[in-house]
Design a protein around this motif. Structure first.
Motif, PDB file in Angstrom:
ATOM      1  N   SER A  52     -11.157  -5.361  71.029  1.00  0.00           N
ATOM      2  CA  SER A  52     -11.166  -5.194  72.473  1.00  0.00           C
ATOM      3  C   SER A  52      -9.763  -5.431  73.022  1.00  0.00           C
ATOM      4  N   LYS A  53      -9.532  -5.049  74.262  1.00  0.00           N
ATOM      5  CA  LYS A  53      -8.229  -5.249  74.894  1.00  0.00           C
ATOM      6  C   LYS A  53      -7.887  -6.735  74.973  1.00  0.00           C
ATOM      7  N   LEU A  54      -8.880  -7.571  75.237  1.00  0.00           N
ATOM      8  CA  LEU A  54      -8.642  -9.009  75.316  1.00  0.00           C
ATOM      9  C   LEU A  54      -8.245  -9.576  73.959  1.00  0.00           C
ATOM     10  N   GLN A  55      -8.882  -9.128  72.893  1.00  0.00           N
ATOM     11  CA  GLN A  55      -8.524  -9.574  71.549  1.00  0.00           C
ATOM     12  C   GLN A  55      -7.111  -9.129  71.188  1.00  0.00           C
ATOM     13  N   ASN A  56      -6.762  -7.898  71.572  1.00  0.00           N
ATOM     14  CA  ASN A  56      -5.405  -7.402  71.317  1.00  0.00           C
ATOM     15  C   ASN A  56      -4.372  -8.236  72.070  1.00  0.00           C
ATOM     16  N   LEU A  57      -4.673  -8.592  73.315  1.00  0.00           N
ATOM     17  CA  LEU A  57      -3.771  -9.416  74.106  1.00  0.00           C
ATOM     18  C   LEU A  57      -3.618 -10.789  73.457  1.00  0.00           C
ATOM     19  N   TYR A  58      -4.729 -11.389  73.041  1.00  0.00           N
ATOM     20  CA  TYR A  58      -4.698 -12.695  72.380  1.00  0.00           C
ATOM     21  C   TYR A  58      -3.813 -12.631  71.134  1.00  0.00           C
ATOM     22  N   MET A  59      -4.005 -11.620  70.315  1.00  0.00           N
ATOM     23  CA  MET A  59      -3.207 -11.481  69.089  1.00  0.00           C
ATOM     24  C   MET A  59      -1.730 -11.305  69.416  1.00  0.00           C
ATOM     25  N   ALA A  60      -1.414 -10.538  70.457  1.00  0.00           N
ATOM     26  CA  ALA A  60      -0.021 -10.310  70.835  1.00  0.00           C
ATOM     27  C   ALA A  60       0.630 -11.604  71.321  1.00  0.00           C
ATOM     28  N   VAL A  61      -0.081 -12.380  72.116  1.00  0.00           N
ATOM     29  CA  VAL A  61       0.467 -13.637  72.641  1.00  0.00           C
ATOM     30  C   VAL A  61       0.675 -14.635  71.506  1.00  0.00           C
ATOM     31  N   VAL A  62      -0.295 -14.777  70.623  1.00  0.00           N
ATOM     32  CA  VAL A  62      -0.167 -15.704  69.493  1.00  0.00           C
ATOM     33  C   VAL A  62       0.991 -15.277  68.601  1.00  0.00           C
ATOM     34  N   THR A  63       1.113 -13.998  68.317  1.00  0.00           N
ATOM     35  CA  THR A  63       2.198 -13.500  67.477  1.00  0.00           C
ATOM     36  C   THR A  63       3.553 -13.765  68.124  1.00  0.00           C
ATOM     37  N   GLU A  64       3.672 -13.493  69.426  1.00  0.00           N
ATOM     38  CA  GLU A  64       4.934 -13.717  70.138  1.00  0.00           C
ATOM     39  C   GLU A  64       5.341 -15.186  70.079  1.00  0.00           C
ATOM     40  N   HIS A  65       4.410 -16.082  70.376  1.00  0.00           N
ATOM     41  CA  HIS A  65       4.738 -17.510  70.398  1.00  0.00           C
ATOM     42  C   HIS A  65       4.979 -18.073  68.994  1.00  0.00           C
ATOM     43  N   SER A  66       4.343 -17.521  67.980  1.00  0.00           N
ATOM     44  CA  SER A  66       4.558 -18.040  66.627  1.00  0.00           C
ATOM     45  C   SER A  66       5.889 -17.560  66.050  1.00  0.00           C
ATOM     46  N   LYS A  67       6.332 -16.371  66.431  1.00  0.00           N
ATOM     47  CA  LYS A  67       7.608 -15.846  65.929  1.00  0.00           C
ATOM     48  C   LYS A  67       8.810 -16.409  66.691  1.00  0.00           C
ATOM     49  N   ALA A  68       8.643 -16.631  67.987  1.00  0.00           N
ATOM     50  CA  ALA A  68       9.727 -17.155  68.828  1.00  0.00           C
ATOM     51  C   ALA A  68       9.152 -18.227  69.751  1.00  0.00           C
ATOM     52  N   PRO A  69       8.893 -19.413  69.193  1.00  0.00           N
ATOM     53  CA  PRO A  69       8.237 -20.450  69.997  1.00  0.00           C
ATOM     54  C   PRO A  69       9.092 -20.923  71.170  1.00  0.00           C
ATOM     55  N   HIS A  70       8.434 -21.191  72.265  1.00  0.00           N
ATOM     56  CA  HIS A  70       9.080 -21.746  73.446  1.00  0.00           C
ATOM     57  C   HIS A  70       9.087 -23.267  73.289  1.00  0.00           C
ATOM     58  N   HIS A  71      10.046 -23.923  73.879  1.00  0.00           N
ATOM     59  CA  HIS A  71      10.129 -25.384  73.883  1.00  0.00           C
ATOM     60  C   HIS A  71      10.260 -25.973  72.478  1.00  0.00           C
ATOM     61  N   TYR A  72      10.847 -25.224  71.549  1.00  0.00           N
ATOM     62  CA  TYR A  72      11.035 -25.748  70.200  1.00  0.00           C
ATOM     63  C   TYR A  72      12.292 -26.607  70.184  1.00  0.00           C
ATOM     64  N   GLY A  73      12.206 -27.794  69.625  1.00  0.00           N
ATOM     65  CA  GLY A  73      13.339 -28.695  69.533  1.00  0.00           C
ATOM     66  C   GLY A  73      12.886 -30.116  69.793  1.00  0.00           C
ATOM     67  N   LYS A  74      13.815 -30.936  70.237  1.00  0.00           N
ATOM     68  CA  LYS A  74      13.498 -32.334  70.502  1.00  0.00           C
ATOM     69  C   LYS A  74      14.197 -32.764  71.774  1.00  0.00           C
ATOM     70  N   VAL A  75      13.539 -33.590  72.557  1.00  0.00           N
ATOM     71  CA  VAL A  75      14.157 -34.163  73.750  1.00  0.00           C
ATOM     72  C   VAL A  75      14.191 -35.682  73.590  1.00  0.00           C
ATOM     73  N   GLU A  76      15.137 -36.306  74.249  1.00  0.00           N
ATOM     74  CA  GLU A  76      15.223 -37.767  74.233  1.00  0.00           C
ATOM     75  C   GLU A  76      14.028 -38.328  74.986  1.00  0.00           C
ATOM     76  N   GLY A  77      13.352 -39.255  74.379  1.00  0.00           N
ATOM     77  CA  GLY A  77      12.190 -39.867  75.022  1.00  0.00           C
ATOM     78  C   GLY A  77      11.155 -40.244  73.986  1.00  0.00           C
ATOM     79  N   GLU A  78       9.920 -40.240  74.391  1.00  0.00           N
ATOM     80  CA  GLU A  78       8.812 -40.601  73.516  1.00  0.00           C
ATOM     81  C   GLU A  78       8.482 -39.453  72.561  1.00  0.00           C
ATOM     82  N   THR A  79       8.125 -39.797  71.315  1.00  0.00           N
ATOM     83  CA  THR A  79       7.729 -38.790  70.324  1.00  0.00           C
ATOM     84  C   THR A  79       6.458 -39.257  69.631  1.00  0.00           C
TER      85      THR A  79
END
Length: 73
Positions: free
Chosen positions: A4-31
């Motif tokens: 379905s179109k929704l499944q295709n959208l889900y797959m596209a979003v997951v693929t995009e975020h797994s290949k080029a993750p947002h907020h990847y790294g470390k910030v000073e503070g709690e971990t």
């Protein structure tokens, strides 16, 4: 049967975020570390906050596409 179109959208979003993750790294503070013993995924979530407001957040680690994508989102 096609996806379905929704499944295709889900797959596209997951693929995009797994290949080029947002907020990847470390910030000073709690971990904190998050480990899924079933599959071996390990994520380190770090955040910086001022008073009671999160001002920055990031993650590092490794895992499956869904794990990385959900951490990215």
């Amino acid at each position: 049967m096609g996806l379905s179109k929704l499944q295709n959208l889900y797959m596209a979003v997951v693929t995009e975020h797994s290949k080029a993750p947002h907020h990847y790294g470390k910030v000073e503070g709690e971990t904190i570390s998050l480990h899924n013993p079933t599959c071996g995924d390990v994520i380190f979530l770090s955040l910086k906050y001022d008073e009671d407001v999160i001002s920055d957040i990031a993650f590092e680690g490794h895992g499956c596409s869904i794990s990385v994508a959900s951490s990215s989102m």
